[in-house]
Write an enzyme that holds these catalytic residues in place. Structure first.
Site, PDB file in Angstrom:
ATOM      1  CE  LYS A 289      -1.918  -1.208   3.938  1.00  0.00           C
ATOM      2  NZ  LYS A 289      -1.236  -2.476   4.230  1.00  0.00           N
TER       3      LYS A 289
ATOM      4  NE  ARG B 179       7.211  -2.163   6.364  1.00  0.00           N
ATOM      5  CZ  ARG B 179       5.877  -2.206   6.413  1.00  0.00           C
ATOM      6  NH1 ARG B 179       5.155  -1.771   5.401  1.00  0.00           N
ATOM      7  NH2 ARG B 179       5.276  -2.696   7.472  1.00  0.00           N
TER       8      ARG B 179
END
Ligand code: ADP
Ligand code: ADP
Ligand code: ZN
Length: 215
Positions: free
Chosen positions: A13, A127
């Protein structure tokens, strides 16, 4: 145009929202980013949210909807909004309906990023983001072009989220299944949901989202 990017933690997202911001001058409204900023600043909201976020549970609907309302009010009326990580519960769907209606905005698309759960832990545990500009990266899937230097701003400082560990990710995925996935039928009934294969390359996902927005 106002759109929602929906999907479990690690679906992509934030990555996709950043691209739409650069390309179309839309604004990314990420409740996760807003909450992390509040925690960092030590505001009352941040003090309340910190432990909840560390556990991977959801912060209260009232808190996140108030944050979204403030951000919408700070935007020009013609700037499009990309909701990233909001709404996450049926109550938040209701709040968003009201926040948008009160400001004369309509919801154009809900884009669901469909991903294999097995891939999410690897995505989340790899990440990291630029500490200066917030651009997102991944150890394996999206490295800076020049190692250790942000593509966008040249900074050499990066950071990782404290909740991006395997144990917390499991809780976050369970929260998604229990509370967020059930909001999809609400939007399905309005005929505004498009499903995009979130397992494709980052560029392909972007192209699919752009086709939805154009069509
Ligand atoms: P979300 O905002 O949905 O939690 P992110 O956009 O932060 O997810 O993506 C999670 C991690 O996976 C990031 O490190 C990002 O670089 C990487 N990523 C995002 N989309 C893809 C993709 N399509 N393929 C491989 N890795 C991806
Ligand atoms: P991800 O990118 O992995 O989906 P986020 O950055 O969106 O994660 O959210 C991080 C944490 O912030 C969540 O685990 C939750 O504790 C809190 N949070 C973010 N958005 C919301 C929301 N809309 N409702 C409740 N809690 C939220
Ligand atoms: Zn940067």
């Amino acid at each position: 145009m106002n759109i929602i990017l929906l999907g479990p933690p690690g679906a992509g997202k934030g990555t996709q929202a950043q691209r739409l911001v650069e390309k179309f001058g839309m604004r990314q409204l990420s409740t996760g980013d807003m909450l992390r900023a509040a925690v960092k600043a030590g505001t009352p909201v941040g003090l309340q949210a910190k432990a909840v976020m560390e556990r991977g549970e959801l912060v209260s609907d009232e808190i996140v909807s108030a944050l979204i309302g403030e951000e919408l009010d700070a935007m020009g009326p013609d700037t499009g909004a990309i909701f990233d990580g909001y709404p996450r519960t049926a109550a938040q769907v209701e709040s968003l309906d009201k926040l948008l209606a009160d400001r004369g905005r309509t919801l154009d698309h809900v884009i669901e990023l469909e991903v294999d759960e097995d891939a999410l832990v690897e995505r989340i545990c790899g990440r990291f983001t630029c500490a200066n500009c917030g651009k997102g990266y991944h150890d394996k899937f999206e490295q800076p072009k020049q190692p250790g230097v942000c593509d966008k701003c040249g900074s050499t400082e990066f950071k990782r989220r404290p909740d991006d560990n395997e144990e917390t990710v499991r809780t976050r995925m369970a929260e998604y299944r229990a509370k967020t996935a059930p909001i999809l039928p609400i939007y399905d009934a309005r005929g505004i949901v498009t499903r995009v294969n979130g397992m494709a390359d980052i560029d392909h996902v972007t192209a699919a989202i752009e086709r939805t927005m154009a069509g």
